[in-house]
Design a protein around this motif. Sequence first.
Motif, PDB file in Angstrom:
ATOM      1  N   PHE A 111       0.878  -1.162   0.000  1.00  0.00           N
ATOM      2  CA  PHE A 111       0.000   0.000   0.000  1.00  0.00           C
ATOM      3  C   PHE A 111       0.918   1.215   0.000  1.00  0.00           C
ATOM      4  O   PHE A 111       1.654   1.440   0.967  1.00  0.00           O
ATOM      5  N   LYS A 112       0.916   1.982  -1.072  1.00  0.00           N
ATOM      6  CA  LYS A 112       1.777   3.157  -1.182  1.00  0.00           C
ATOM      7  C   LYS A 112       1.427   4.180  -0.099  1.00  0.00           C
ATOM      8  O   LYS A 112       0.317   4.193   0.423  1.00  0.00           O
ATOM      9  N   ALA A 113       2.380   5.031   0.201  1.00  0.00           N
ATOM     10  CA  ALA A 113       2.195   6.057   1.235  1.00  0.00           C
ATOM     11  C   ALA A 113       0.929   6.868   0.965  1.00  0.00           C
ATOM     12  O   ALA A 113       0.672   7.261  -0.181  1.00  0.00           O
ATOM     13  N   ASN A 114       0.147   7.079   1.970  1.00  0.00           N
ATOM     14  CA  ASN A 114      -1.109   7.847   1.933  1.00  0.00           C
ATOM     15  C   ASN A 114      -2.202   7.232   1.054  1.00  0.00           C
ATOM     16  O   ASN A 114      -3.190   7.891   0.765  1.00  0.00           O
ATOM     17  N   SER A 115      -2.036   5.989   0.614  1.00  0.00           N
ATOM     18  CA  SER A 115      -3.071   5.365  -0.217  1.00  0.00           C
ATOM     19  C   SER A 115      -4.190   4.758   0.626  1.00  0.00           C
ATOM     20  O   SER A 115      -5.257   4.443   0.107  1.00  0.00           O
ATOM     21  N   ILE A 116      -3.950   4.582   1.915  1.00  0.00           N
ATOM     22  CA  ILE A 116      -4.993   4.081   2.799  1.00  0.00           C
ATOM     23  C   ILE A 116      -5.744   5.284   3.347  1.00  0.00           C
ATOM     24  O   ILE A 116      -5.278   5.971   4.254  1.00  0.00           O
ATOM     25  N   ASN A 117      -6.887   5.558   2.716  1.00  0.00           N
ATOM     26  CA  ASN A 117      -7.703   6.702   3.133  1.00  0.00           C
ATOM     27  C   ASN A 117      -9.156   6.452   2.736  1.00  0.00           C
ATOM     28  O   ASN A 117      -9.442   5.556   1.947  1.00  0.00           O
ATOM     29  N   GLU A 118     -10.042   7.250   3.263  1.00  0.00           N
ATOM     30  CA  GLU A 118     -11.479   7.054   3.028  1.00  0.00           C
ATOM     31  C   GLU A 118     -11.911   7.405   1.611  1.00  0.00           C
ATOM     32  O   GLU A 118     -12.977   6.999   1.172  1.00  0.00           O
ATOM     33  N   LYS A 119     -11.088   8.143   0.865  1.00  0.00           N
ATOM     34  CA  LYS A 119     -11.448   8.540  -0.504  1.00  0.00           C
ATOM     35  C   LYS A 119     -11.270   7.404  -1.506  1.00  0.00           C
ATOM     36  O   LYS A 119     -11.919   7.385  -2.543  1.00  0.00           O
ATOM     37  N   ASP A 120     -10.359   6.475  -1.227  1.00  0.00           N
ATOM     38  CA  ASP A 120     -10.015   5.423  -2.183  1.00  0.00           C
ATOM     39  C   ASP A 120     -10.605   4.063  -1.840  1.00  0.00           C
ATOM     40  O   ASP A 120     -10.051   3.034  -2.212  1.00  0.00           O
ATOM     41  N   VAL A 121     -11.733   4.034  -1.147  1.00  0.00           N
ATOM     42  CA  VAL A 121     -12.311   2.754  -0.737  1.00  0.00           C
ATOM     43  C   VAL A 121     -13.206   2.167  -1.824  1.00  0.00           C
ATOM     44  O   VAL A 121     -13.742   2.882  -2.667  1.00  0.00           O
ATOM     45  N   GLU A 122     -13.321   0.859  -1.782  1.00  0.00           N
ATOM     46  CA  GLU A 122     -14.251   0.111  -2.618  1.00  0.00           C
ATOM     47  C   GLU A 122     -14.750  -1.052  -1.777  1.00  0.00           C
ATOM     48  O   GLU A 122     -14.186  -1.348  -0.725  1.00  0.00           O
ATOM     49  N   GLU A 123     -15.812  -1.708  -2.225  1.00  0.00           N
ATOM     50  CA  GLU A 123     -16.339  -2.808  -1.429  1.00  0.00           C
ATOM     51  C   GLU A 123     -15.404  -4.011  -1.492  1.00  0.00           C
ATOM     52  O   GLU A 123     -15.013  -4.447  -2.572  1.00  0.00           O
ATOM     53  N   VAL A 124     -15.048  -4.530  -0.323  1.00  0.00           N
ATOM     54  CA  VAL A 124     -14.158  -5.688  -0.228  1.00  0.00           C
ATOM     55  C   VAL A 124     -14.992  -6.951  -0.348  1.00  0.00           C
ATOM     56  O   VAL A 124     -15.948  -7.144   0.419  1.00  0.00           O
ATOM     57  N   PRO A 125     -14.660  -7.829  -1.317  1.00  0.00           N
ATOM     58  CA  PRO A 125     -15.402  -9.086  -1.447  1.00  0.00           C
ATOM     59  C   PRO A 125     -15.352  -9.891  -0.145  1.00  0.00           C
ATOM     60  O   PRO A 125     -14.378  -9.827   0.601  1.00  0.00           O
ATOM     61  N   ILE A 126     -16.379 -10.628   0.118  1.00  0.00           N
ATOM     62  CA  ILE A 126     -16.554 -11.502   1.276  1.00  0.00           C
ATOM     63  C   ILE A 126     -16.844 -10.708   2.552  1.00  0.00           C
ATOM     64  O   ILE A 126     -17.743 -11.035   3.299  1.00  0.00           O
ATOM     65  N   LEU A 127     -16.091  -9.646   2.807  1.00  0.00           N
ATOM     66  CA  LEU A 127     -16.335  -8.811   3.997  1.00  0.00           C
ATOM     67  C   LEU A 127     -17.560  -7.912   3.822  1.00  0.00           C
ATOM     68  O   LEU A 127     -18.232  -7.580   4.769  1.00  0.00           O
ATOM     69  N   PHE A 128     -17.808  -7.487   2.582  1.00  0.00           N
ATOM     70  CA  PHE A 128     -18.894  -6.567   2.240  1.00  0.00           C
ATOM     71  C   PHE A 128     -18.808  -5.276   3.045  1.00  0.00           C
ATOM     72  O   PHE A 128     -19.814  -4.751   3.498  1.00  0.00           O
ATOM     73  N   LEU A 129     -17.580  -4.812   3.248  1.00  0.00           N
ATOM     74  CA  LEU A 129     -17.297  -3.521   3.889  1.00  0.00           C
ATOM     75  C   LEU A 129     -16.453  -2.701   2.933  1.00  0.00           C
ATOM     76  O   LEU A 129     -15.767  -3.249   2.078  1.00  0.00           O
ATOM     77  N   ASP A 130     -16.476  -1.387   3.108  1.00  0.00           N
ATOM     78  CA  ASP A 130     -15.638  -0.534   2.282  1.00  0.00           C
ATOM     79  C   ASP A 130     -14.209  -0.559   2.793  1.00  0.00           C
ATOM     80  O   ASP A 130     -13.963  -0.480   4.002  1.00  0.00           O
ATOM     81  N   GLY A 131     -13.268  -0.696   1.855  1.00  0.00           N
ATOM     82  CA  GLY A 131     -11.856  -0.736   2.232  1.00  0.00           C
ATOM     83  C   GLY A 131     -10.967  -0.494   1.030  1.00  0.00           C
ATOM     84  O   GLY A 131     -11.442  -0.324  -0.093  1.00  0.00           O
ATOM     85  N   VAL A 132      -9.686  -0.466   1.268  1.00  0.00           N
ATOM     86  CA  VAL A 132      -8.680  -0.286   0.225  1.00  0.00           C
ATOM     87  C   VAL A 132      -8.093  -1.666  -0.068  1.00  0.00           C
ATOM     88  O   VAL A 132      -7.685  -2.385   0.853  1.00  0.00           O
ATOM     89  N   ILE A 133      -8.054  -2.025  -1.350  1.00  0.00           N
ATOM     90  CA  ILE A 133      -7.616  -3.370  -1.753  1.00  0.00           C
ATOM     91  C   ILE A 133      -6.358  -3.278  -2.593  1.00  0.00           C
ATOM     92  O   ILE A 133      -6.245  -2.424  -3.468  1.00  0.00           O
ATOM     93  N   ILE A 134      -5.413  -4.185  -2.323  1.00  0.00           N
ATOM     94  CA  ILE A 134      -4.244  -4.378  -3.190  1.00  0.00           C
ATOM     95  C   ILE A 134      -4.283  -5.821  -3.662  1.00  0.00           C
ATOM     96  O   ILE A 134      -4.270  -6.740  -2.857  1.00  0.00           O
ATOM     97  N   ARG A 135      -4.335  -5.999  -4.979  1.00  0.00           N
ATOM     98  CA  ARG A 135      -4.388  -7.362  -5.549  1.00  0.00           C
ATOM     99  C   ARG A 135      -3.049  -7.759  -6.098  1.00  0.00           C
ATOM    100  O   ARG A 135      -2.260  -7.061  -6.540  1.00  0.00           O
TER     101      ARG A 135
END
Length: 135
Positions: A111-135
């Motif tokens: 996760f690049k610096a400052n990439s974990i923030n509320e602006k860059d969230v998407e729905e996380v599969p299985i958890l069904f919560l908003d979060g930041v994903i790195i594939r």
Amino acid sequence: MKKDITIPEVENVFVAVVQEWSDDFMEKVWYAYLVNDSDFLIESVMVVSKAFGTINGEMKKTSLLRHAFVEVPAVSVVKIEMIEKSVLTLNNEFMVTYFMDNKLYDKKFIFKANSINEKDVEEVPILFLDGVIIR
């Protein structure tokens, strides 16, 4: 000899960071999860995490944290760790190693610096919560 070594590609296993309420801190806190969105059980899972980068021109890095999981069932998640808000300005790296079908898989998720923030969230599969994903 190198041509004889096959390194399998990691698919449908990734790291997601989700913000959740913490009664201990009385605020929302970021937690890292390992997501197994595949149809297969993964075993002997090892996650090594660290944060590194530059703050005010000075190189900073955290200690290594190691987490082991005997297995992570198909289509499931496991909580890895809490991410302290002071390290969100650093690169957060998760090195994931596991066995699937008697093959060793290994991938580094950063996760690049400052990439974990509320602006860059998407729905996380299985958890069904908003979060930041790195594939």
